[in-house]
Design a protein around this motif. Sequence first.
Motif, PDB file in Angstrom:
ATOM      1  N   GLU A   2       0.827  -1.206   0.000  1.00  0.00           N
ATOM      2  CA  GLU A   2       0.000   0.000   0.000  1.00  0.00           C
ATOM      3  C   GLU A   2       0.859   1.253   0.000  1.00  0.00           C
ATOM      4  O   GLU A   2       0.615   2.194  -0.758  1.00  0.00           O
ATOM      5  CB  GLU A   2      -0.927  -0.004   1.214  1.00  0.00           C
ATOM      6  CG  GLU A   2      -1.864   1.220   1.235  1.00  0.00           C
ATOM      7  CD  GLU A   2      -2.779   1.198   2.438  1.00  0.00           C
ATOM      8  OE1 GLU A   2      -3.570   2.143   2.572  1.00  0.00           O
ATOM      9  OE2 GLU A   2      -2.693   0.258   3.230  1.00  0.00           O
ATOM     10  N   LEU A   3       1.920   1.251   0.851  1.00  0.00           N
ATOM     11  CA  LEU A   3       2.809   2.406   0.902  1.00  0.00           C
ATOM     12  C   LEU A   3       3.546   2.566  -0.411  1.00  0.00           C
ATOM     13  O   LEU A   3       3.787   3.679  -0.872  1.00  0.00           O
ATOM     14  CB  LEU A   3       3.797   2.259   2.054  1.00  0.00           C
ATOM     15  CG  LEU A   3       3.188   2.310   3.452  1.00  0.00           C
ATOM     16  CD1 LEU A   3       4.290   2.182   4.483  1.00  0.00           C
ATOM     17  CD2 LEU A   3       2.413   3.590   3.661  1.00  0.00           C
ATOM     18  N   VAL A  82       0.272  12.837   2.158  1.00  0.00           N
ATOM     19  CA  VAL A  82       0.603  11.637   2.919  1.00  0.00           C
ATOM     20  C   VAL A  82       1.832  11.912   3.782  1.00  0.00           C
ATOM     21  O   VAL A  82       2.819  12.450   3.293  1.00  0.00           O
ATOM     22  CB  VAL A  82       0.894  10.434   1.994  1.00  0.00           C
ATOM     23  CG1 VAL A  82       1.285   9.210   2.815  1.00  0.00           C
ATOM     24  CG2 VAL A  82      -0.322  10.126   1.117  1.00  0.00           C
ATOM     25  N   ILE A  84       4.376   9.811   6.476  1.00  0.00           N
ATOM     26  CA  ILE A  84       4.782   8.541   7.078  1.00  0.00           C
ATOM     27  C   ILE A  84       5.700   8.883   8.244  1.00  0.00           C
ATOM     28  O   ILE A  84       6.791   9.417   8.052  1.00  0.00           O
ATOM     29  CB  ILE A  84       5.505   7.639   6.062  1.00  0.00           C
ATOM     30  CG1 ILE A  84       4.588   7.374   4.857  1.00  0.00           C
ATOM     31  CG2 ILE A  84       5.911   6.321   6.716  1.00  0.00           C
ATOM     32  CD1 ILE A  84       5.263   6.623   3.732  1.00  0.00           C
ATOM     33  N   ALA A 117       1.346  14.747  12.149  1.00  0.00           N
ATOM     34  CA  ALA A 117       0.170  14.323  11.375  1.00  0.00           C
ATOM     35  C   ALA A 117      -0.482  15.509  10.685  1.00  0.00           C
ATOM     36  O   ALA A 117      -1.020  15.392   9.582  1.00  0.00           O
ATOM     37  CB  ALA A 117      -0.825  13.616  12.290  1.00  0.00           C
ATOM     38  N   VAL A 127      -3.595  11.908   4.758  1.00  0.00           N
ATOM     39  CA  VAL A 127      -3.556  10.787   5.683  1.00  0.00           C
ATOM     40  C   VAL A 127      -2.149  10.674   6.270  1.00  0.00           C
ATOM     41  O   VAL A 127      -1.163  10.987   5.604  1.00  0.00           O
ATOM     42  CB  VAL A 127      -3.955   9.472   4.966  1.00  0.00           C
ATOM     43  CG1 VAL A 127      -2.981   9.149   3.853  1.00  0.00           C
ATOM     44  CG2 VAL A 127      -4.039   8.315   5.949  1.00  0.00           C
ATOM     45  N   CYS A 128      -2.074  10.249   7.551  1.00  0.00           N
ATOM     46  CA  CYS A 128      -0.781  10.033   8.209  1.00  0.00           C
ATOM     47  C   CYS A 128      -0.670   8.562   8.591  1.00  0.00           C
ATOM     48  O   CYS A 128      -1.572   8.008   9.234  1.00  0.00           O
ATOM     49  CB  CYS A 128      -0.667  10.907   9.459  1.00  0.00           C
ATOM     50  SG  CYS A 128       0.831  10.608  10.427  1.00  0.00           S
ATOM     51  N   TYR A 129       0.427   7.934   8.207  1.00  0.00           N
ATOM     52  CA  TYR A 129       0.713   6.550   8.573  1.00  0.00           C
ATOM     53  C   TYR A 129       1.752   6.560   9.692  1.00  0.00           C
ATOM     54  O   TYR A 129       2.884   7.025   9.496  1.00  0.00           O
ATOM     55  CB  TYR A 129       1.254   5.771   7.370  1.00  0.00           C
ATOM     56  CG  TYR A 129       0.223   5.521   6.300  1.00  0.00           C
ATOM     57  CD1 TYR A 129      -0.536   4.354   6.293  1.00  0.00           C
ATOM     58  CD2 TYR A 129       0.006   6.463   5.308  1.00  0.00           C
ATOM     59  CE1 TYR A 129      -1.485   4.133   5.322  1.00  0.00           C
ATOM     60  CE2 TYR A 129      -0.948   6.254   4.318  1.00  0.00           C
ATOM     61  CZ  TYR A 129      -1.694   5.089   4.335  1.00  0.00           C
ATOM     62  OH  TYR A 129      -2.648   4.869   3.366  1.00  0.00           O
ATOM     63  N   ARG A 130       1.355   6.097  10.845  1.00  0.00           N
ATOM     64  CA  ARG A 130       2.262   6.021  11.990  1.00  0.00           C
ATOM     65  C   ARG A 130       2.815   4.614  12.107  1.00  0.00           C
ATOM     66  O   ARG A 130       2.040   3.654  12.129  1.00  0.00           O
ATOM     67  CB  ARG A 130       1.529   6.413  13.279  1.00  0.00           C
ATOM     68  CG  ARG A 130       1.182   7.895  13.346  1.00  0.00           C
ATOM     69  CD  ARG A 130       0.335   8.212  14.547  1.00  0.00           C
ATOM     70  NE  ARG A 130       0.116   9.659  14.687  1.00  0.00           N
ATOM     71  CZ  ARG A 130      -0.823  10.207  15.449  1.00  0.00           C
ATOM     72  NH1 ARG A 130      -1.629   9.424  16.163  1.00  0.00           N
ATOM     73  NH2 ARG A 130      -0.937  11.521  15.511  1.00  0.00           N
ATOM     74  N   LEU A 131       4.135   4.502  12.201  1.00  0.00           N
ATOM     75  CA  LEU A 131       4.789   3.188  12.213  1.00  0.00           C
ATOM     76  C   LEU A 131       4.901   2.647  13.632  1.00  0.00           C
ATOM     77  O   LEU A 131       5.952   2.180  14.045  1.00  0.00           O
ATOM     78  CB  LEU A 131       6.155   3.287  11.540  1.00  0.00           C
ATOM     79  CG  LEU A 131       6.147   3.854  10.116  1.00  0.00           C
ATOM     80  CD1 LEU A 131       7.548   3.796   9.520  1.00  0.00           C
ATOM     81  CD2 LEU A 131       5.160   3.103   9.231  1.00  0.00           C
TER      82      LEU A 131
END
Length: 629
Positions: A2-3, A82, A84, A117, A127-131
């Motif tokens: 997806e990323l 986006v 990450i 974010a 959108v923010c993707y937090r690892l």
Amino acid sequence: MELANLLGIRVAAIRDNDKNYQKNCIENYVDFASEVLLCPLHGELDLAAQRAAIDPAPAGKRKVVLATNIAETSLTINGVRVVIDAGLARVPRFDPGSGMARLDTQRISKASATQRAGRAGRLEPGVCYRLWSQDQHEQLAAYASAEILSADLAGLALQLGRWGVTPGQLVWLDIPPAAAYAQAQDLLERLGALDGEALTRHGQAMAELPAHPRIAHLLLRGQALGLADMACDVAALLGERDILRGAGADLHSRLVLLSGEERAARGAQGGVQRARQLARQYRGYLRGKASEPVSDPDHPRWLGALLALAYPDRVAQQRRAGGAEYRLANGRAALFAEADSLMKQPWLVIADLGSRQGQREERIYLAVDFDPALFDSVLAEQVRVVDQLDWDEREGVLRAERQRKVGELILSREPLTGLDETARSQALVNLVRRKGLELLPWTPELRQWQARVALLRQLDLGSKEQSEWPDVSDAALLKSLEQWLMPYLGKVSRLSHFANLDLSSIVHNLLPWPLPQRLDELAPHHLSVPSGSSIRLDYSEQPPILAVRLQELFGLAETPRIAGGRQVVKLHLLSPARRPVQVTQDLANFWRSTYAEVKKDLKGRYPKHYWPDDPLVAEATARIKPRKS
């Protein structure tokens, strides 16, 4: 996957045994390079690189910005949809013990995560993707700690000295840490800016310059020596990030680049221009003529002298010829992580060093060669003469010498003769203090005596504010060696002679009369038990332990007490084979609730021994069975 799609990367589903694996990898890399523009964003970039990260992506391209914490600021990058977030930050932490800052990688706070974010939705929905997981997120601190709790406080200490106040006289949101503030004051004293709590005339001049105290001292002393231009250039280089990264650690090459004698590489032009502008600003701050000009201002050794003025604690001596490791004047160790031309130099001054989390030694990033002969002239104030009396660890004998030192580094040494008895005894005391009390001939009996006195003192302090019993703990004895040990060191001349000391008499003299007699009464060596035996008490633990065979306590209703009834002993009840079967401080409860089970077990293992049903009315015995009347 997806990323990868978000970045516009087409990834083929390839099995490990796919014959076209290499071809597909190359095709994917080409697609990625042609469709995606990678733009780093951090404080060391020149203006053009920063503009490339901020400006909109060219037509037909997708832009990926690889950013540091700078992205948490109010900076707006067009088109970001986006984010990450790795959830980490590299944070400088000042270490008062070393006087240096080190970078620590740590988790960000919830506030920082929210701020990061927010970059995704500045101009349009994103959108923010937090690892990290939601559970990990809940464990994050709400906010980052205040900078004053981890910063170098030298500048703050200089300004407070200028105002004539101390931290305790002010109201703070966050109080400056005492250790870091003391470190800052120590630095100011070494720079000649502080005398006690008051600023010196030199300190007042330093406080008027808009620079760190180290830099201010360098500028003022450099001007006095007729080296103002070089001092301003060096100060600018120290104030900027390295303008010539990856080109070795020698600061001389940066100075040449700054002077315009060489053309800066394209990536370094921004840093060079900023450093030149800062150097011009410093020149504008300096007024007046040189008060003590040097005779050869163009000599390259003055770069090392100027750097040593700013960093007297970072003058460094090579541990072995040609080696990578150096010892600093502050006592720390530093080394080159890779081979460097400066490793040919026995002396350095280090401009930039630090360590990362998990690293023991500091890494040298920027330095310059140094001439120790400067300590005989312009840097003479950094030298101190110390008469050192210490033990030669190899020979085990006392040695006395006069040392010229810069911090912890020894410039020269010469033997001392004609020592007086006081100085000699003090050297012996210093040896004991450094090596510990185990250097003295302690016996188990003396350690028991020490514990008995400590018990009575502890009982007193538990019920009132003072005690007639002296503090004979190891810490207290080490602190007061001059009072109780020094008078007995007259015949000690070798390390082995300590074993001949009558330590028993020495420490017993710490108790004035009649405390020795009261010690035997309140904390006796032995206790009598119903069998008639006298059992030794063990004071090495608290409460003291009485290890006695169970049969010898028959008829005793309560646990024995000492110290005038204030201390209950701990009973280790033993089997006939002297193995522990029960530990208790409540003998009455043991007879009442536990004895029956213990008796059943012991009776099975030792059937010939005496195990009465009612131990309180039975006759105590140290034998297999009581003597018949």
